[in-house]
Design a protein around this motif. Structure first.
Motif, mmCIF file in Angstrom:
data_model
loop_
_atom_site.group_PDB
_atom_site.id
_atom_site.type_symbol
_atom_site.label_atom_id
_atom_site.label_comp_id
_atom_site.label_asym_id
_atom_site.label_seq_id
_atom_site.Cartn_x
_atom_site.Cartn_y
_atom_site.Cartn_z
ATOM 1 N N PRO A 153 41.939 40.552 40.523
ATOM 2 C CA PRO A 153 42.232 39.146 40.544
ATOM 3 C C PRO A 153 40.905 38.561 39.613
ATOM 4 O O PRO A 153 40.597 37.863 40.587
ATOM 5 C CB PRO A 153 42.417 38.762 41.824
ATOM 6 C CG PRO A 153 41.642 39.828 42.713
ATOM 7 C CD PRO A 153 41.653 41.078 41.862
ATOM 8 N N GLU A 154 40.720 38.680 38.579
ATOM 9 C CA GLU A 154 39.719 37.940 37.716
ATOM 10 C C GLU A 154 40.000 37.630 36.524
ATOM 11 O O GLU A 154 40.945 38.143 35.866
ATOM 12 C CB GLU A 154 38.710 39.110 37.711
ATOM 13 C CG GLU A 154 37.901 39.889 38.842
ATOM 14 C CD GLU A 154 37.014 40.919 38.721
ATOM 15 O OE1 GLU A 154 36.011 41.148 39.413
ATOM 16 O OE2 GLU A 154 37.292 41.547 37.806
ATOM 17 N N ILE A 155 39.276 36.661 35.997
ATOM 18 C CA ILE A 155 39.970 36.085 34.759
ATOM 19 C C ILE A 155 39.200 36.482 33.638
ATOM 20 O O ILE A 155 39.712 37.147 32.800
ATOM 21 C CB ILE A 155 39.369 34.408 34.627
ATOM 22 C CG1 ILE A 155 40.192 33.660 35.737
ATOM 23 C CG2 ILE A 155 39.545 33.805 33.361
ATOM 24 C CD1 ILE A 155 39.784 32.271 35.963
ATOM 25 N N MET A 156 37.982 37.191 33.853
ATOM 26 C CA MET A 156 37.220 37.965 32.661
ATOM 27 C C MET A 156 36.485 39.035 33.443
ATOM 28 O O MET A 156 35.381 39.069 33.758
ATOM 29 C CB MET A 156 36.147 37.082 32.028
ATOM 30 C CG MET A 156 36.858 35.983 31.141
ATOM 31 S SD MET A 156 35.519 35.048 30.150
ATOM 32 C CE MET A 156 36.025 33.355 30.594
ATOM 33 N N PRO A 157 37.119 40.191 33.731
ATOM 34 C CA PRO A 157 36.671 41.159 34.257
ATOM 35 C C PRO A 157 35.291 41.897 33.705
ATOM 36 O O PRO A 157 34.489 42.387 34.532
ATOM 37 C CB PRO A 157 37.861 42.201 34.221
ATOM 38 C CG PRO A 157 39.070 41.660 33.901
ATOM 39 C CD PRO A 157 38.572 40.427 33.184
ATOM 40 N N SER A 158 35.477 41.856 32.572
ATOM 41 C CA SER A 158 34.420 42.688 31.816
ATOM 42 C C SER A 158 33.076 41.846 32.029
ATOM 43 O O SER A 158 31.796 42.369 32.203
ATOM 44 C CB SER A 158 34.397 42.937 30.159
ATOM 45 O OG SER A 158 34.769 41.434 29.869
ATOM 46 N N ILE A 159 33.107 40.474 31.764
ATOM 47 C CA ILE A 159 31.839 39.713 32.240
ATOM 48 C C ILE A 159 31.524 39.647 33.532
ATOM 49 O O ILE A 159 30.447 39.795 33.800
ATOM 50 C CB ILE A 159 32.140 37.989 31.802
ATOM 51 C CG1 ILE A 159 32.351 38.085 30.253
ATOM 52 C CG2 ILE A 159 31.227 37.334 32.370
ATOM 53 C CD1 ILE A 159 32.738 36.880 29.604
ATOM 54 N N ASN A 160 32.447 39.812 34.553
ATOM 55 C CA ASN A 160 32.041 39.697 36.101
ATOM 56 C C ASN A 160 31.379 41.172 36.339
ATOM 57 O O ASN A 160 30.564 41.235 36.970
ATOM 58 C CB ASN A 160 33.258 39.619 36.785
ATOM 59 C CG ASN A 160 33.750 38.292 36.678
ATOM 60 O OD1 ASN A 160 33.290 37.355 36.319
ATOM 61 N ND2 ASN A 160 35.226 38.491 37.169
ATOM 62 N N SER A 161 32.010 42.009 35.705
ATOM 63 C CA SER A 161 31.205 43.492 36.005
ATOM 64 C C SER A 161 29.884 43.395 35.243
ATOM 65 O O SER A 161 28.909 44.216 35.908
ATOM 66 C CB SER A 161 32.304 44.652 35.389
ATOM 67 O OG SER A 161 32.237 44.541 33.985
ATOM 68 N N PHE A 162 29.676 42.977 34.029
ATOM 69 C CA PHE A 162 28.427 42.814 33.508
ATOM 70 C C PHE A 162 27.220 42.229 34.365
ATOM 71 O O PHE A 162 26.160 42.770 34.615
ATOM 72 C CB PHE A 162 28.349 42.042 32.121
ATOM 73 C CG PHE A 162 27.109 42.174 31.426
ATOM 74 C CD1 PHE A 162 26.550 43.099 30.783
ATOM 75 C CD2 PHE A 162 26.356 40.856 31.358
ATOM 76 C CE1 PHE A 162 25.382 42.996 30.004
ATOM 77 C CE2 PHE A 162 25.310 40.669 30.969
ATOM 78 C CZ PHE A 162 24.726 41.888 30.014
ATOM 79 N N PHE A 163 27.554 41.016 34.866
ATOM 80 C CA PHE A 163 26.668 40.358 36.073
ATOM 81 C C PHE A 163 26.505 41.096 37.293
ATOM 82 O O PHE A 163 25.489 40.670 37.858
ATOM 83 C CB PHE A 163 27.184 38.802 36.072
ATOM 84 C CG PHE A 163 26.576 38.181 34.686
ATOM 85 C CD1 PHE A 163 25.473 38.082 34.435
ATOM 86 C CD2 PHE A 163 27.797 37.861 33.877
ATOM 87 C CE1 PHE A 163 25.018 37.467 32.986
ATOM 88 C CE2 PHE A 163 27.432 37.064 32.534
ATOM 89 C CZ PHE A 163 25.987 36.912 32.330
ATOM 90 N N THR A 164 27.658 41.727 37.831
ATOM 91 C CA THR A 164 27.501 42.019 39.012
ATOM 92 C C THR A 164 26.851 43.469 39.401
ATOM 93 O O THR A 164 26.471 43.997 40.345
ATOM 94 C CB THR A 164 28.922 41.925 39.666
ATOM 95 O OG1 THR A 164 30.011 42.744 39.113
ATOM 96 C CG2 THR A 164 29.256 40.453 39.986
#
Length: 89
Positions: free
Chosen positions: A73-84
């Motif tokens: 349930p993420e809008i931009m999973p690649s950006i979220n994984s990059f920062f987390t």
């Protein structure tokens, strides 16, 4: 008088209101045409409560719900994984 309302600054407002009206109209037509709980004709209304579970499941499990079922349930999973999780990158 028309020049007062047709300024270029008002165009985004017209677009937003037009999109909202379009979405509401789409949902209205969708409910009237294919919702098993909405009965427009008199014959269907006289039938009372129907236990038609297959038609209800077909209505509830539409394309968008099937498409997002297995996804995070993420809008931009690649950006979220990059920062987390910077160790993966």
């Amino acid at each position: 008088m028309a020049n007062r309302w047709l300024r270029p600054e008002v165009y985004p407002l017209f677009a937003a209101v037009g999109a909202a009206v379009g979405i509401c109209g789409f949902q209205l037509v969708r409910n009237i045409c294919i919702n098993p709980e909405v009965r427009v004709s008199k014959e269907n209304r006289a039938a009372g409560v129907l236990d038609n579970f297959t038609e209800g499941e077909k209505y509830a499990e539409h394309f968008v719900r099937k498409f997002v079922r297995g996804r995070a349930p993420e809008i931009m999973p690649s950006i979220n994984s990059f920062f987390t999780d910077p160790d993966k990158n």
